[in-house]
Design a protein around this motif. Structure first.
Motif, PDB file in Angstrom:
ATOM      1  N   GLU A   1       0.850  -1.213   0.000  1.00 22.38           N
ATOM      2  CA  GLU A   1       0.000   0.000   0.000  1.00 22.38           C
ATOM      3  C   GLU A   1       0.874   1.247   0.000  1.00 22.38           C
ATOM      4  OE1 GLU A   1      -0.454  -2.026   3.191  1.00 22.38           O
ATOM      5  OE2 GLU A   1      -1.116  -3.439   1.676  1.00 22.38           O
ATOM      6  N   VAL A   2       1.975   1.197   0.773  1.00 21.28           N
ATOM      7  CA  VAL A   2       2.866   2.358   0.844  1.00 21.28           C
ATOM      8  C   VAL A   2       3.501   2.607  -0.522  1.00 21.28           C
ATOM      9  CG1 VAL A   2       4.894   3.319   1.964  1.00 21.28           C
ATOM     10  CG2 VAL A   2       3.302   1.951   3.284  1.00 21.28           C
ATOM     11  N   ALA A   3       3.920   1.498  -1.176  1.00 21.42           N
ATOM     12  CA  ALA A   3       4.552   1.643  -2.484  1.00 21.42           C
ATOM     13  C   ALA A   3       3.577   2.266  -3.484  1.00 21.42           C
ATOM     14  CB  ALA A   3       5.020   0.280  -2.983  1.00 21.42           C
ATOM     15  N   GLN A   4       2.291   1.799  -3.436  1.00 20.76           N
ATOM     16  CA  GLN A   4       1.285   2.364  -4.347  1.00 20.76           C
ATOM     17  C   GLN A   4       1.056   3.836  -4.052  1.00 20.76           C
ATOM     18  OE1 GLN A   4      -2.168  -0.079  -3.867  1.00 20.76           O
ATOM     19  NE2 GLN A   4      -1.216  -1.823  -4.922  1.00 20.76           N
ATOM     20  N   ALA A   5       0.964   4.165  -2.735  1.00 24.61           N
ATOM     21  CA  ALA A   5       0.735   5.556  -2.354  1.00 24.61           C
ATOM     22  C   ALA A   5       1.883   6.432  -2.852  1.00 24.61           C
ATOM     23  CB  ALA A   5       0.598   5.667  -0.838  1.00 24.61           C
ATOM     24  N   MET A   6       3.112   5.914  -2.736  1.00 28.97           N
ATOM     25  CA  MET A   6       4.253   6.719  -3.175  1.00 28.97           C
ATOM     26  C   MET A   6       4.235   6.923  -4.683  1.00 28.97           C
ATOM     27  SD  MET A   6       7.332   5.488  -0.723  1.00 28.97           S
ATOM     28  CE  MET A   6       8.628   6.070  -1.773  1.00 28.97           C
ATOM     29  N   ASP A   7       3.840   5.858  -5.413  1.00 26.94           N
ATOM     30  CA  ASP A   7       3.715   5.970  -6.871  1.00 26.94           C
ATOM     31  C   ASP A   7       2.715   7.054  -7.237  1.00 26.94           C
ATOM     32  OD1 ASP A   7       5.560   4.200  -7.518  1.00 26.94           O
ATOM     33  OD2 ASP A   7       4.208   2.536  -8.028  1.00 26.94           O
ATOM     34  N   LYS A   8       1.579   7.037  -6.489  1.00 27.38           N
ATOM     35  CA  LYS A   8       0.516   8.000  -6.753  1.00 27.38           C
ATOM     36  C   LYS A   8       1.026   9.421  -6.553  1.00 27.38           C
ATOM     37  CE  LYS A   8      -3.913   6.149  -5.875  1.00 27.38           C
ATOM     38  NZ  LYS A   8      -4.825   5.775  -4.795  1.00 27.38           N
ATOM     39  N   VAL A   9       1.728   9.624  -5.424  1.00 23.03           N
ATOM     40  CA  VAL A   9       2.248  10.960  -5.112  1.00 23.03           C
ATOM     41  C   VAL A   9       3.206  11.415  -6.222  1.00 23.03           C
ATOM     42  CG1 VAL A   9       3.715  12.244  -3.530  1.00 23.03           C
ATOM     43  CG2 VAL A   9       1.943  10.757  -2.624  1.00 23.03           C
ATOM     44  N   ASN A  10       4.077  10.517  -6.639  1.00 21.70           N
ATOM     45  CA  ASN A  10       5.020  10.874  -7.709  1.00 21.70           C
ATOM     46  C   ASN A  10       4.274  11.242  -8.990  1.00 21.70           C
ATOM     47  OD1 ASN A  10       7.227  10.488  -6.124  1.00 21.70           O
ATOM     48  ND2 ASN A  10       7.561   8.362  -6.769  1.00 21.70           N
ATOM     49  N   GLN A  11       3.215  10.428  -9.284  1.00 24.97           N
ATOM     50  CA  GLN A  11       2.446  10.679 -10.495  1.00 24.97           C
ATOM     51  C   GLN A  11       1.769  12.048 -10.426  1.00 24.97           C
ATOM     52  OE1 GLN A  11       2.630   8.447 -12.972  1.00 24.97           O
ATOM     53  NE2 GLN A  11       1.715  10.095 -14.166  1.00 24.97           N
ATOM     54  N   MET A  12       1.218  12.379  -9.205  1.00 31.76           N
ATOM     55  CA  MET A  12       0.540  13.662  -9.043  1.00 31.76           C
ATOM     56  C   MET A  12       1.522  14.814  -9.222  1.00 31.76           C
ATOM     57  SD  MET A  12      -2.070  12.700  -6.009  1.00 31.76           S
ATOM     58  CE  MET A  12      -2.081  14.252  -5.145  1.00 31.76           C
ATOM     59  N   LYS A  13       2.721  14.653  -8.648  1.00 35.90           N
ATOM     60  CA  LYS A  13       3.751  15.694  -8.801  1.00 35.90           C
ATOM     61  C   LYS A  13       4.066  15.891 -10.280  1.00 35.90           C
ATOM     62  CE  LYS A  13       6.400  15.406  -4.514  1.00 35.90           C
ATOM     63  NZ  LYS A  13       7.506  14.629  -3.962  1.00 35.90           N
ATOM     64  N   LEU A  14       4.170  14.751 -10.982  1.00 34.73           N
ATOM     65  CA  LEU A  14       4.496  14.793 -12.416  1.00 34.73           C
ATOM     66  C   LEU A  14       3.401  15.524 -13.188  1.00 34.73           C
ATOM     67  CD1 LEU A  14       7.065  13.263 -13.349  1.00 34.73           C
ATOM     68  CD2 LEU A  14       5.542  11.703 -14.555  1.00 34.73           C
ATOM     69  N   ASP A  15       2.111  15.154 -12.876  1.00 35.00           N
ATOM     70  CA  ASP A  15       0.976  15.796 -13.545  1.00 35.00           C
ATOM     71  C   ASP A  15       0.963  17.290 -13.263  1.00 35.00           C
ATOM     72  OD1 ASP A  15       0.317  13.388 -14.415  1.00 35.00           O
ATOM     73  OD2 ASP A  15      -1.328  13.000 -13.023  1.00 35.00           O
ATOM     74  N   ALA A  16       1.194  17.641 -11.980  1.00 36.72           N
ATOM     75  CA  ALA A  16       1.157  19.043 -11.588  1.00 36.72           C
ATOM     76  C   ALA A  16       2.218  19.837 -12.342  1.00 36.72           C
ATOM     77  CB  ALA A  16       1.364  19.171 -10.068  1.00 36.72           C
ATOM     78  N   SER A  17       3.387  19.270 -12.469  1.00 39.50           N
ATOM     79  CA  SER A  17       4.469  20.013 -13.123  1.00 39.50           C
ATOM     80  C   SER A  17       4.202  20.133 -14.629  1.00 39.50           C
ATOM     81  CB  SER A  17       5.812  19.356 -12.857  1.00 39.50           C
ATOM     82  OG  SER A  17       5.840  18.073 -13.429  1.00 39.50           O
ATOM     83  N   SER A  18       3.602  19.082 -15.213  1.00 39.14           N
ATOM     84  CA  SER A  18       3.330  19.153 -16.655  1.00 39.14           C
ATOM     85  C   SER A  18       2.144  20.078 -16.925  1.00 39.14           C
ATOM     86  CB  SER A  18       3.044  17.750 -17.219  1.00 39.14           C
ATOM     87  OG  SER A  18       1.949  17.179 -16.574  1.00 39.14           O
ATOM     88  N   ALA A  19       1.184  20.163 -15.937  1.00 37.06           N
ATOM     89  CA  ALA A  19       0.071  21.087 -16.103  1.00 37.06           C
ATOM     90  C   ALA A  19       0.544  22.536 -15.956  1.00 37.06           C
ATOM     91  CB  ALA A  19      -1.007  20.798 -15.047  1.00 37.06           C
ATOM     92  N   ALA A  20       1.520  22.734 -15.065  1.00 36.87           N
ATOM     93  CA  ALA A  20       2.028  24.088 -14.842  1.00 36.87           C
ATOM     94  C   ALA A  20       2.781  24.611 -16.071  1.00 36.87           C
ATOM     95  CB  ALA A  20       2.943  24.126 -13.618  1.00 36.87           C
ATOM     96  N   SER A  21       3.455  23.708 -16.768  1.00 35.86           N
ATOM     97  CA  SER A  21       4.226  24.153 -17.941  1.00 35.86           C
ATOM     98  C   SER A  21       3.898  23.246 -19.115  1.00 35.86           C
ATOM     99  CB  SER A  21       5.722  24.124 -17.651  1.00 35.86           C
ATOM    100  OG  SER A  21       6.079  22.853 -17.203  1.00 35.86           O
TER     101      SER A  21
END
Lengths: 247, 156
Positions: free
Chosen positions: B132-152
């Motif tokens: 569960e922790v590994a999945q949660a960390m993947d999710k967080v990384n994915q969200m960071k990635l989405d946020a950065s690509s949405a910002a630029s």
């Protein structure tokens, strides 16, 4: 510093009495720790995200490896005390601890191999960690064999003490093998300076198991030493009385 | 301390230091033989011998894995951040094998510095965590990635 404790250790009678008082406590603590630790570790701790359930062998493998190395350091210290202070009890401790350490090393090697097959894809590989651990097993075998091969008690004690002291250079090699060379075995999960690379619900049962293994080691060492002391002192009155009490 | 005991103790410690130095010298002389595998950088600079069985170790490069359709043949690249080595292997890969995973491959280098492996071992790292922790960390990384690509958006 008060050295009277150290000098009292020279008396087998004193050691026999005090160890008899310690034994029940260590036994109770060991049983409790191993029971709680193994049930918690094997049934309630979460799975690992990559290895699934096979990581649970860590609850046997790591404690056994810890005790195997600590036991060898204890042999070397006992060897130095025996050679420098000519303390007979040190030789008794050295002789009695060696087979326990050998078993612990064997358990660590076997559980590692069982874990290695599904995880790495092989039971054995000649990397620095595995090889130095195998050398530790052979050092234990050497100490046991040397002690048995020499019939004179004094000479045998000296010879095994020297071998135990010389072999202690292998301990830092085992410890740092994963940092000095590139190996298949992973580096240490637990470091004194850093947070463990493992969540608390995984390492807490492991801590219990480690303490339990140390208690188990202490109990078996004390029991072996008490028998050995009785055998060596069987001409004295107190030893005869102690044996009669047991019957 | 009794002078005789002091002498014996210092003799033992001196002997131990001597043995320690001897072992340290021997081990540092054997450094390359004790290392289990060559890194891709060492292979690229020609430190690894050609035509003898060697081990190469590193991380499986993301997106480099090619599987054959009708056989067990696989090809992938192993990198250490600086250099990469192509590895060809035919057989069953260990369970932990995936892109980004540390592995050790045993085989021969051919003339193009491609490692023809007959054994691939997965290297496990010292990290343990629940799924569960590994999945949660993947999710967080994915969200960071989405946020950065949405910002630029033009950066994509």
């Amino acid at each position: 510093m008060n050295w009277s404790f150290f000098h009292k250790l020279g008396s087998p009678k004193w050691f026999f009495e005090i160890s008899g008082r310690w034994l029940p406590w260590f036994t109770a603590a060991g049983v409790l720790l191993l029971l709680v630790g193994s049930v918690w570790g094997l049934f309630f701790a979460p799975q690992d995200y990559q290895q699934g359930n096979s990581f649970r062998i860590i609850y046997i493998h790591v404690p056994a490896a810890f005790v195997a190395q600590s036991c060898y350091i204890m042999l070397a210290v006992a060897g130095i005390v025996g050679l420098v202070w000519r303390m007979k009890l040190a030789h008794v401790a050295l002789k009695c601890a060696a087979p326990i350490g050998a078993w612990m090393t064997f358990i660590a090697l076997v559980t590692g191999a069982i874990w290695g097959k599904p995880t790495w894809g092989t039971y054995w590989v000649w990397d620095a960690r595995l090889t130095s651990m195998l050398i530790l097993l052979f050092l234990y075998f050497g100490i046991i064999a040397l002690g048995q091969a020499i019939s004179n008690r004094e000479t045998s004690a000296k010879a095994t003490a020297v071998l135990a002291i010389v072999g202690v250079v292998n301990i830092p090699i085992i410890k740092y093998s994963v940092d000095w060379w590139n190996t298949l075995h992973q580096p240490a999960t637990f470091k004194i300076t850093e947070k463990p690379a493992m969540p608390v619900e995984m390492w807490l049962p492991l801590l219990l198991m480690v303490l339990g293994f140390y208690a188990l080691f202490t109990v078996s060492l004390l029991m072996r030493m008490r028998v050995e002391i009785l055998r060596r002192e069987n001409r004295t009155r107190w030893a005869r009385e102690a044996m009669e009490k047991m019957l | 301390m009794h002078p005789q005991r002091k002498k014996r103790l210092s003799l033992i410690l001196l002997a131990l230091v001597g043995i320690g130095i001897a072992v340290a010298l021997a081990l540092s002389a054997l450094q390359q033989n004790i290392n289990l595998f060559y890194t891709p950088s060492e292979i690229a600079t020609g430190h690894a011998p050609i035509d003898t069985r060697i081990r190469a170790g590193g991380l499986v490069v993301d997106g480099s894995l090619e599987r054959s359709r009708d056989s067990l043949d696989v090809r992938f690249k192993v990198g250490d951040g600086a250099e990469e080595v192509l590895v060809a292997f035919s057989g069953i890969l260990p369970d932990l094998f995936r892109e980004g995973q540390g592995i050790v491959a045993l085989g021969k280098l051919d003339e193009n510095r491609m490692l023809v492996a007959d054994e691939v071992l997965a290297k496990h790292d010292e990290e343990y965590m629940p799924p569960e922790v590994a999945q949660a960390m993947d999710k967080v990384n994915q969200m960071k990635l989405d946020a950065s690509s949405a910002a630029s958006p033009e950066a994509k």
